[in-house]
Design an enzyme around this catalytic site. Structure first.
Site, mmCIF file in Angstrom:
data_model
loop_
_atom_site.group_PDB
_atom_site.id
_atom_site.type_symbol
_atom_site.label_atom_id
_atom_site.label_comp_id
_atom_site.label_asym_id
_atom_site.label_seq_id
_atom_site.Cartn_x
_atom_site.Cartn_y
_atom_site.Cartn_z
ATOM 1 N N CYS A 89 -4.368 0.169 0.746
ATOM 2 C CA CYS A 89 -4.318 -0.312 -0.540
ATOM 3 C C CYS A 89 -3.256 -0.309 -1.614
ATOM 4 C CB CYS A 89 -5.826 0.201 -1.163
ATOM 5 S SG CYS A 89 -5.680 2.051 -1.012
ATOM 6 N N ASP A 121 -8.731 -5.712 -6.824
ATOM 7 C CA ASP A 121 -9.091 -4.444 -5.943
ATOM 8 C C ASP A 121 -8.254 -4.889 -4.417
ATOM 9 O OD1 ASP A 121 -10.041 -2.824 -4.308
ATOM 10 O OD2 ASP A 121 -12.083 -2.936 -5.390
ATOM 11 N N HIS A 138 -8.919 -3.489 -1.899
ATOM 12 C CA HIS A 138 -9.540 -3.294 -0.703
ATOM 13 C C HIS A 138 -10.396 -4.246 -0.176
ATOM 14 C CE1 HIS A 138 -9.045 0.497 -3.198
ATOM 15 N NE2 HIS A 138 -8.893 1.079 -2.012
#
Lengths: 626, 480
Positions: free
Chosen positions: A459, A583, A585
């Protein structure tokens, strides 16, 4: 007699203000205008400031300004500062000086728009532009009269004009024998003159892409035979274009599409063709059977590709006949720009290939064009860009006119596998505070892209890639986002990690991200530390300031998670704050509706952060370069 | 299912005549026509007998070894292929060599069968190698190209038609249906006048090569541009998949086309006067250059070749042809006519002098003259050198095309020879010198000036020379 009207974009005021020097009154530059055939009311869209040294001839300044403008934007007048009050008499005496300086040849019409800005050198008041007054000066009669100025929105340019675009391939062939540079320059000049003439002949045809419409400069030869007349308003041309591509776009655009469309300008794209047959092609050539001449002579032949890539603005209501006229003018401007570029960069028997780029700088209502030599990298052309930044009142602390900054036309936008600016089109956060977000464009990098299975460990790498993409898209670097391996290698190279780190699946944090940015891009970062996620609420002003001044995406790492912060919405009154989060992820495909709908990119409140862990934020800084 | 070969009705008489003259010997020849392009159909409009090899064929297949013993039963495939090459140059756009025919007393001659296929393939391969074919070659090689072998028994008068896919060397042929039908009277005529303005530097190493080779490279880029160009028909840019002929006649511009068409038809008695074939004035639009290179090219050159002038092009397509087919046909004719001239000139010059010696050289390409194909409105063409007369053309048409033309039937004024002052070597044009204009503003003024200049020069040419019929037709269309 009713006073005449001139429209003016608010941006002009800002641009003029930048160049006013209270203690040094004089000519600031040329007012740039777009005419309207129907209403007769010109719109002043900008200022082309003088940048040359005092000795530079005004005609040269005018030419240097024009060569960077799309056709349809013309030199409409001048702006100057003076200690004297703006009276018609004073304006006409001033203008007489401009006439004497040879500006009559520079302006297309004999009606000049004159902006008189009164300055008072005794005060500290930095030339309040409010004191300015506009006049129309008639260069034939020599009289000036005040004119009504109507301010119109910057964005009105989008709705009242069409953007024309023409592409085509020409080639320039000339003789070059080493040592005979003078002859060569003459040959180049002649070659460009021939191209200019070729463009102006009736054999030149502009084919409206995806349509049956062919346009020529001379309306006596109406080759369209369509239900279309050269006297029709040119926006009618839009109806003839088969829109095949538009169906695919909404998918990618998501809910931003409907909003974006009203904001995009209608564009007409054309191809440059030449008629090989009939009367139009015959000009100045024998009309008998082909005659073959051959001669023997030793020489060096230079064949230079000349890629025509021009733009123009035209009022939607202007007649169709003006479209080909503007295209001829645009090509002519570009050929002059290319000739200048070729001559300027000829060195040691080496020729460059001039290539034109268009730029839409933030805050700029129209495109700018620059011709750069293919052989030279952007870094060596800084001196040239500096002039341009000044001439068009662009900020001089950031790259705006590098090749990386070039405007990508909607029709050319394809092939980018990454989503750009996925936060655009999100509903408001609900805080109703001051929203500050990333400036410019970035790409969304996340898990599982580039056939790299980094789920569970990559990440921070992805957040770093997003930051790098910002630097790339803003023109700071040619370098595209580094791979995981390149990131790891960079950390090994600086001695931060052992050699075994390369190829591993080890996490990195905010400090490593800043180290990499420094190592790979030469970018420095500020590190911000908070001991608990709950404390991030207290950092709102600092973060807002970052987005205002730096405008780069922020990487934040805490516990096992890394995120990218794209902006904040902070209310002074309520103290409420929300963070715009990207994000890394996310593991799915590049589907904007999922990404926005499921919150992979969205506004998060302060509870999004873990109260029980500390966080390090990496705030990348912008280098001051152009 | 096999293909259908539709032969123009007028050919029935011609075949009867050929059969009469055949006697006991073998007659071979070429089939000329057009493939349908969409359906599995071919149109044959002409049969040309192979010229007799013993004759002194001055213009045709020269360097032919005369000694080779030709038994009456064996076919000289090289000779027939050479003939095909010559014929191809003389066809207008849209007409091609579709195959071969043979008239012989017995159908049972197995030997002839295999020889016929041999001839067919040789003809095909020879034509593939011609500069024209190379120039018009489309990007993708077609998977199928059908050529016809027609066998007529001079005893039973029986027709046997087979087609072969010449792309596949193992194809054993498919029986096709042969029928007569009147078709060509409705084939539209496409015409255009192409300006050639080539200015090509010759690489130093190639300066000593033959004229033929030099011309070949010189015209290459021009031909490519033409082949990639767009066409307008009577001024309209149309979609390629549309049929060229509308069901209802298009209103405005057709008037002129038809008017002219009727004028042309007036000679042909049996044509219905009311409704002749349509005519299309075609304009070809192309890019200025085909050079896709992004780099500067500096080359050492040993000379320059200039080719400048006007070429008349004509093409015919069948009445169901699409716009794309029509566009292909006329563009192919432009290239065919230019390559043919260059070939002929190079052959001619080669015989006369040693080209490589001179520092400067000027040659006038032969002019294209047209003749009528039998009683149809279709044209065939020939190239007439400056020092030749109409009888040279009629003789060639007789020998190579198997067409009898009276000298009056030859349309020699479609193109014209240069006036003495037009023979000047083109200097790098310094047209604009007298009127140096410094324009920094909009260049409309400049453009206007060059348009005026252009009009003047055009009117000059109009007065200076009797301009061809087709061109003046164009002028009418523009004035409209």
């Amino acid at each position: 007699m009713a006073a005449k009207i001139v429209h003016m974009l608010p941006v002009v005021k800002k641009q003029v203000k930048q160049h006013v020097k209270v203690d040094d009154p004089g000519l600031l530059g040329f007012l740039l205008g777009i005419p309207s055939t129907k209403t007769g009311i010109p719109t002043v869209v900008g200022l082309g400031a003088l940048v040359g040294s005092d000795g530079t001839a005004l005609q040269q300044e005018a030419e240097d300004t024009l060569l960077h403008l799309p056709a349809g934007i013309r030199l409409a007048g001048v702006a100057y500062t003076s200690e004297k009050p703006p009276t018609p008499d004073y304006v006409s005496t001033q203008c007489l000086r401009f006439v004497q300086a040879g500006l009559k040849d520079v302006f297309v019409t004999n009606e000049w728009i004159i902006q008189h800005i009164q300055v008072d050198p005794t005060t500290e008041n930095e030339g309040d532009v409010q004191l300015s007054k506009l006049f129309l000066y008639d260069s034939t009669s020599g009289s000036a009269a005040p004119v009504d100025v109507r301010e119109v929105e910057d964005s009105s340019l989008l709705s009242t004009t069409l953007l024309l675009r023409l592409q085509g391939q020409l080639s320039l062939e000339f003789e070059y024998n080493p040592g005979e540079d003078d002859d060569m320059f003459k040959a180049i000049e002649e070659g460009f003159r021939n191209l200019q003439e070729k463009i102006a002949t009736p054999a030149t045809i502009f084919h409206l892409t995806d349509s049956d419409v062919l346009l020529r400069q001379h309306e006596t030869v109406d080759a369209t035979l369509l239900p279309l007349s050269y006297h029709d308003p040119c926006h009618r041309l839009l109806q003839f274009v088969a829109r095949s591509g538009t169906e695919e776009l909404p998918k990618k655009g998501g809910n931003k599409d409907s909003k974006a469309r009203s904001n995009t300008q209608d564009m007409l794209s054309m191809q440059l063709l030449f008629q090989q047959t009939g009367l139009e092609a015959m000009a100045m050539l024998p009309s008998c059977v082909p005659i073959i001449h051959s001669e023997k002579r030793n020489f060096h032949n230079v064949c230079l590709p000349v890629s025509i890539n021009v733009t123009a603005y035209i009022h939607r209501d202007d007649p169709v006949s003006r479209v080909p006229q503007l295209m001829v003018e645009a090509v002519s401007r570009q050929l002059r720009g290319m000739e200048a570029c070729l001559n300027m960069h000829f060195q040691g028997g080496q020729f460059c290939v001039p290539a034109a780029y268009h730029f839409l700088a933030p805050g700029m209502p129209h495109l700018l064009t620059a011709v750069y030599p293919s052989s030279l990298p952007d870094d060596t052309l800084e001196w040239y860009r500096k002039d341009l930044h000044q001439r068009f009142s662009l900020p001089t602390d950031r790259p705006l006119l590098r090749r990386q900054n070039a405007y990508v036309f909607p029709e050319d936008q394809h092939g980018d596998i990454f989503l750009t600016n996925p936060h655009e089109g999100l509903p408001p956060s609900g805080v109703k505070g001051d929203v500050t977000v990333v400036q410019g464009r970035y790409r969304y990098h996340h898990y599982m892209q580039d056939r790299m299975n980094d789920s569970g460990w990559g990440c921070a790498y992805r957040s770093l890639q997003t930051i790098c993409s910002w630097y790339n898209l803003q023109g700071y670097t040619d370098r595209t986002a580094p791979t995981h391996r390149e990131i790891q290698q960079a950390l090994v190279d600086v001695g931060d990690k052992p050699v075994t780190f390369v190829g591993s699946r080890k996490w990195i944090g905010s400090i490593e991200v800043s180290t990499c940015l420094n190592q790979l891009l030469g970018v420095t970062s500020r590190i911000m530390f908070v001991s608990s996620g709950a404390d991030l609420g207290g950092k709102s002003r600092e973060l807002a300031l970052h987005f205002q001044t730096q405008g780069t995406p922020i990487m934040i790492g805490g516990g096992v998670l890394a995120h990218t912060i794209l902006g904040v919405d902070f209310s002074d009154q309520t103290g409420q704050i929300k963070f715009l989060i990207l994000d890394p992820h996310y593991e799915g495909g590049e589907d904007l509706s999922v990404i926005q709908g499921k919150g992979w990119c969205g506004w998060k409140s302060v509870d999004f952060w873990d109260k029980t862990t500390f966080y390090n934020l990496c705030l990348p800084q912008r280098p001051e370069i152009i | 299912m096999g293909r259908t070969v539709i032969a123009e009705d007028l050919l029935q008489d011609r075949i009867q005549e050929i059969l009469k003259t055949s006697g006991k010997g073998i007659i071979t020849g070429l089939l000329v026509g057009q493939a349908h392009g969409q359906k599995r159909e071919d149109y044959v409009v002409h049969l040309i007998r192979t010229p007799k090899i013993e004759e002194d064929t001055q213009q045709a297949g020269k360097k032919k070894k005369k000694g080779s013993a030709t038994r009456s039963e064996s076919l000289d495939s090289q000779w027939i292929a050479e003939h095909a090459k010559q014929v191809q140059r003389m066809l207008p756009g849209g007409l091609n060599i579709l195959g071969i025919f043979v008239v012989l007393p017995s159908e049972e001659n197995r030997n002839i069968q295999s020889q016929l296929i041999q001839v067919l393939y040789t003809v095909h391969k020879t034509l593939l190698k011609t500069p024209w074919q190379k120039a018009v070659k489309t990007e993708v090689d077609e998977e199928e190209q059908h050529r016809i072998v027609l066998q007529i028994c001079s005893v039973t008068k029986k027709f046997t038609t087979k087609t072969f896919n010449v792309v596949d060397p193992r194809d054993s042929g498919t029986v096709a249906e042969w029928k007569f039908q009147s078709v060509v009277s409705q084939w539209p005529l496409l015409h255009t006048a192409v300006t050639v303005n080539i200015n090509i530097p010759v690489l130093r190493g190639e300066a000593t090569k033959s004229l033929h080779q030099q011309l070949d490279t010189a015209i290459g880029p021009f031909c490519e541009c033409i082949m990639q160009g767009l066409c307008t028909f009577n001024g309209v840019l149309r979609k390629g998949d549309q049929p060229l002929l509308a069901q209802e006649p298009p209103q405005s511009k057709k008037g002129h086309g038809k008017g002219k068409g009727r004028h042309k038809e007036s000679k042909t008695s049996h044509q219905p006067t009311s409704d002749g074939p349509e005519m299309f004035c075609v304009q070809i639009l192309s890019k200025a250059t085909n050079n896709k290179s992004k780099e500067v090219m500096v080359t050492e050159c040993g000379g320059t070749v200039f080719i400048r002038g006007l070429i008349q092009a004509r093409a015919y397509v069948h009445s169901k042809a699409t716009v794309a087919q029509a566009s292909q046909a006329i563009r192919e004719d432009v290239v065919r006519s230019l390559t043919a001239r260059c070939e002929l000139l190079a052959e001619d010059v080669l015989e006369v002098k040693d080209f490589t010696a001179d520092q400067e050289e000027m040659d006038i390409t032969p002019r294209r003259v047209f003749g009528r194909l039998h009683d149809t409105h279709l044209s065939v063409c020939d190239y007439m050198f400056e020092d030749e007369g109409v009888e040279d053309c009629t003789a060639r048409c007789q020998e190579l095309l198997d067409i009898t033309l009276a000298p009056d039937d030859v349309e020699i004024d479609a193109e014209r020879l240069p006036e003495p002052e037009e023979l000047e070597k083109p200097m790098c044009e310094l047209m604009g010198d007298e009127e140096e204009e410094e324009t920094d503003g909009e260049d409309v003024v400049n453009a206007q000036a060059s348009w005026e200049k252009w009009k003047k020069s055009y009117i000059g040419t109009m007065i200076g020379a009797g301009i061809a019929v087709v061109v003046s037709g164009l002028f009418m269309y523009l004035e409209n």
